[in-house]
Design an enzyme around this catalytic site. Structure first.
Site, PDB file in Angstrom:
ATOM      1  N   ARG A 145     -22.183  23.474   2.013  1.00 37.79           N
ATOM      2  CA  ARG A 145     -22.114  22.364   1.082  1.00 37.79           C
ATOM      3  C   ARG A 145     -21.832  22.832  -0.341  1.00 37.79           C
ATOM      4  O   ARG A 145     -21.779  22.025  -1.257  1.00 37.79           O
ATOM      5  CB  ARG A 145     -23.467  21.687   1.076  1.00 37.79           C
TER       6      ARG A 145
ATOM      7  N   ARG B  37     -26.827  11.347  -4.112  1.00 37.10           N
ATOM      8  CA  ARG B  37     -26.209  12.186  -3.068  1.00 37.10           C
ATOM      9  C   ARG B  37     -24.688  12.144  -3.164  1.00 37.10           C
ATOM     10  O   ARG B  37     -24.021  13.156  -2.978  1.00 37.10           O
ATOM     11  CB  ARG B  37     -26.653  11.720  -1.679  1.00 37.10           C
TER      12      ARG B  37
ATOM     13  N   ARG C  52     -28.876   2.433   7.795  1.00 42.01           N
ATOM     14  CA  ARG C  52     -29.145   3.470   8.803  1.00 42.01           C
ATOM     15  C   ARG C  52     -30.637   3.522   9.135  1.00 42.01           C
ATOM     16  O   ARG C  52     -31.501   3.324   8.282  1.00 42.01           O
ATOM     17  CB  ARG C  52     -28.716   4.841   8.289  1.00 42.01           C
TER      18      ARG C  52
ATOM     19  N   ARG D 266     -34.777   6.908   6.380  1.00 45.09           N
ATOM     20  CA  ARG D 266     -34.918   8.179   5.651  1.00 45.09           C
ATOM     21  C   ARG D 266     -35.233   7.920   4.185  1.00 45.09           C
ATOM     22  O   ARG D 266     -34.716   6.995   3.584  1.00 45.09           O
ATOM     23  CB  ARG D 266     -33.608   8.983   5.761  1.00 45.09           C
TER      24      ARG D 266
ATOM     25  N   LYS E 136     -20.966  12.307  10.210  1.00 47.27           N
ATOM     26  CA  LYS E 136     -20.966  13.689  10.711  1.00 47.27           C
ATOM     27  C   LYS E 136     -21.949  13.841  11.871  1.00 47.27           C
ATOM     28  O   LYS E 136     -21.618  14.395  12.914  1.00 47.27           O
ATOM     29  CB  LYS E 136     -21.338  14.674   9.573  1.00 47.27           C
TER      30      LYS E 136
HETATM   31  P1  AP5 Z   1     -24.492   9.546  10.118  1.00 50.76           P
HETATM   32  O1  AP5 Z   1     -23.814  10.032  11.340  1.00 50.76           O
HETATM   33  O2  AP5 Z   1     -25.963   9.646  10.022  1.00 50.76           O
HETATM   34  O3  AP5 Z   1     -23.778  10.158   8.807  1.00 50.76           O
HETATM   35  P2  AP5 Z   1     -23.807  11.631   8.207  1.00 50.76           P
HETATM   36  O4  AP5 Z   1     -22.431  11.959   7.795  1.00 50.76           O
HETATM   37  O5  AP5 Z   1     -24.497  12.558   9.152  1.00 50.76           O
HETATM   38  O6  AP5 Z   1     -24.629  11.366   6.898  1.00 50.76           O
HETATM   39  P3  AP5 Z   1     -25.942  12.080   6.308  1.00 50.76           P
HETATM   40  O7  AP5 Z   1     -26.557  11.091   5.361  1.00 50.76           O
HETATM   41  O8  AP5 Z   1     -26.798  12.634   7.379  1.00 50.76           O
HETATM   42  O9  AP5 Z   1     -25.315  13.210   5.509  1.00 50.76           O
HETATM   43  P4  AP5 Z   1     -25.974  13.945   4.375  1.00 50.76           P
HETATM   44  O10 AP5 Z   1     -24.981  15.021   4.217  1.00 50.76           O
HETATM   45  O11 AP5 Z   1     -26.250  13.155   3.175  1.00 50.76           O
HETATM   46  O12 AP5 Z   1     -27.441  14.314   4.919  1.00 50.76           O
HETATM   47  P5  AP5 Z   1     -28.017  15.616   5.622  1.00 50.76           P
HETATM   48  O13 AP5 Z   1     -29.000  15.190   6.634  1.00 50.76           O
HETATM   49  O14 AP5 Z   1     -26.929  16.509   6.014  1.00 50.76           O
HETATM   50  O15 AP5 Z   1     -24.060   8.002   9.943  1.00 50.76           O
HETATM   51  C1  AP5 Z   1     -24.558   7.213   8.873  1.00 50.76           C
HETATM   52  C2  AP5 Z   1     -24.731   5.771   9.349  1.00 50.76           C
HETATM   53  O16 AP5 Z   1     -23.443   5.245   9.671  1.00 50.76           O
HETATM   54  C3  AP5 Z   1     -25.580   5.611  10.615  1.00 50.76           C
HETATM   55  O17 AP5 Z   1     -26.322   4.423  10.524  1.00 50.76           O
HETATM   56  C4  AP5 Z   1     -24.547   5.507  11.737  1.00 50.76           C
HETATM   57  O18 AP5 Z   1     -25.034   4.707  12.805  1.00 50.76           O
HETATM   58  C5  AP5 Z   1     -23.382   4.836  11.024  1.00 50.76           C
HETATM   59  N1  AP5 Z   1     -22.063   5.269  11.517  1.00 50.76           N
HETATM   60  C6  AP5 Z   1     -21.701   6.542  11.840  1.00 50.76           C
HETATM   61  N2  AP5 Z   1     -20.408   6.577  12.232  1.00 50.76           N
HETATM   62  C7  AP5 Z   1     -19.953   5.294  12.135  1.00 50.76           C
HETATM   63  C8  AP5 Z   1     -18.700   4.671  12.383  1.00 50.76           C
HETATM   64  N3  AP5 Z   1     -17.637   5.379  12.837  1.00 50.76           N
HETATM   65  N4  AP5 Z   1     -18.579   3.341  12.172  1.00 50.76           N
HETATM   66  C9  AP5 Z   1     -19.644   2.609  11.713  1.00 50.76           C
HETATM   67  N5  AP5 Z   1     -20.851   3.137  11.466  1.00 50.76           N
HETATM   68  C10 AP5 Z   1     -21.014   4.467  11.675  1.00 50.76           C
HETATM   69  O19 AP5 Z   1     -28.789  16.301   4.395  1.00 50.76           O
HETATM   70  C11 AP5 Z   1     -29.955  15.719   3.871  1.00 50.76           C
HETATM   71  C12 AP5 Z   1     -30.485  16.541   2.725  1.00 50.76           C
HETATM   72  O20 AP5 Z   1     -30.849  17.856   3.183  1.00 50.76           O
HETATM   73  C13 AP5 Z   1     -29.497  16.815   1.586  1.00 50.76           C
HETATM   74  O21 AP5 Z   1     -29.417  15.748   0.659  1.00 50.76           O
HETATM   75  C14 AP5 Z   1     -30.092  18.088   0.969  1.00 50.76           C
HETATM   76  O22 AP5 Z   1     -31.216  17.787   0.195  1.00 50.76           O
HETATM   77  C15 AP5 Z   1     -30.538  18.854   2.213  1.00 50.76           C
HETATM   78  N6  AP5 Z   1     -29.454  19.699   2.734  1.00 50.76           N
HETATM   79  C16 AP5 Z   1     -28.870  19.601   3.960  1.00 50.76           C
HETATM   80  N7  AP5 Z   1     -27.912  20.528   4.112  1.00 50.76           N
HETATM   81  C17 AP5 Z   1     -27.880  21.236   2.956  1.00 50.76           C
HETATM   82  C18 AP5 Z   1     -27.078  22.308   2.481  1.00 50.76           C
HETATM   83  N8  AP5 Z   1     -26.108  22.847   3.249  1.00 50.76           N
HETATM   84  N9  AP5 Z   1     -27.317  22.785   1.234  1.00 50.76           N
HETATM   85  C19 AP5 Z   1     -28.282  22.276   0.461  1.00 50.76           C
HETATM   86  N10 AP5 Z   1     -29.071  21.237   0.829  1.00 50.76           N
HETATM   87  C20 AP5 Z   1     -28.869  20.728   2.069  1.00 50.76           C
HETATM   88 MG    MG Z   2     -26.331  13.577   9.083  1.00 50.48          MG
END
Ligand code: AP5
Ligand code: MG
Ligand code: ZN
Length: 209
Positions: free
Chosen positions: A88, A166, A122, A155, A13
């Protein structure tokens, strides 16, 4: 255009949103990034969410909705946005629908084995948030961000236990949103496997942008 990026942790994402902002010229708003900035700053919000995030649980809806409400009121969000990682939960989706309904929810489909592999390799820049992968998208100099020279780190929630939690949290709380947006006629499904540039092309085609 107002877009939501849906998908499991590690679906890409954040990576895709960073590419799509150049196409759409709207800000990339990641609730995860907003919370990580609060943790880094040591603000009262940061202190509240630090442990929840490290284990991979969800921050309570009230806090999350509030931070989004505040962010969407900024001038740069007037003409659209990409919301990455929000909503979410169903209550979050309901709130957004009242506050500023999205045009589309884009769901990136990637199998569990693949996301686990991506997340365990990552790395992220502590300065600007740029996303790397030591296997497939490493910074030119080990541990140093190409874009800003900041420290590239792992992270807290990219440890095996937190990744597992997660994914479980995603299945229970977030996956039901796929049907929810489907019922509203807003769902767009994209295969998230393949080079990010290939995924970006699929996205452009699906949305006509
Ligand atoms: P990346 O692009 O970083 O993936 P992502 O989908 O953004 O994954 P996240 O881990 O950031 O999602 P998340 O939802 O768990 O975390 P968030 O920060 O939102 O890509 C991942 C890896 O793959 C990278 O190394 C990249 O290089 C690689 N990659 C990407 N695309 C690729 C491809 N096409 N091919 C190969 N490799 C690829 O949330 C973190 C925490 O915050 C949550 O756990 C929660 O505690 C809190 N939080 C955030 N939002 C909320 C909410 N709305 N409600 C409640 N708590 C929340
Ligand atoms: Mg992300
Ligand atoms: Zn950086």
């Amino acid at each position: 255009m107002k877009l939501i990026f849906l998908g499991p942790p590690g679906a890409g994402k954040g990576t895709l949103a960073d590419l799509a902002v150049d196409v759409l010229k709207v800000p990339h708003i990641s609730t995860g990034d907003l919370f990580r900035a609060a943790v880094k700053a040591g603000s009262p919000l940061g202190l509240k969410v630090k442990d929840i995030m490290a284990t991979g649980g969800l921050v309570p809806d009230e806090l999350t909705i509030e931070i989004v409400r505040e962010r969407l009121s900024q001038p740069d969000a007037k003409n659209g946005w990409i919301l990455d990682g929000f909503p979410r939960t169903i209550p979050q989706a309901d709130s957004l629908e009242k506050l500023a309904p999205a045009d589309r929810a884009v769901n990136f489909e990637v199998a569990d084995e693949i996301v686990i592999g991506r997340l365990s390799t990552r790395r992220v820049c502590r300065g600007c948030g740029k996303i790397y992968n030591v296997k497939t998208m490493a910074p030119k100099k080990d541990g140093v961000c190409d874009a800003c020279g900041g420290e590239v780190y792992t992270r807290d929630d990219d440890k095996a236990e937190a990744i597992k939690f997660r994914l479980e949290t995603y299945r229970k709380q977030t996956e039901p949103l796929i049907a929810w947006f489907g019922a509203k006629g807003k769902l767009v499904t994209i295969d998230g496997v393949g080079d990010p540039k290939v995924v970006l092309e699929r996205f452009r085609k699906a949305l006509g942008v």
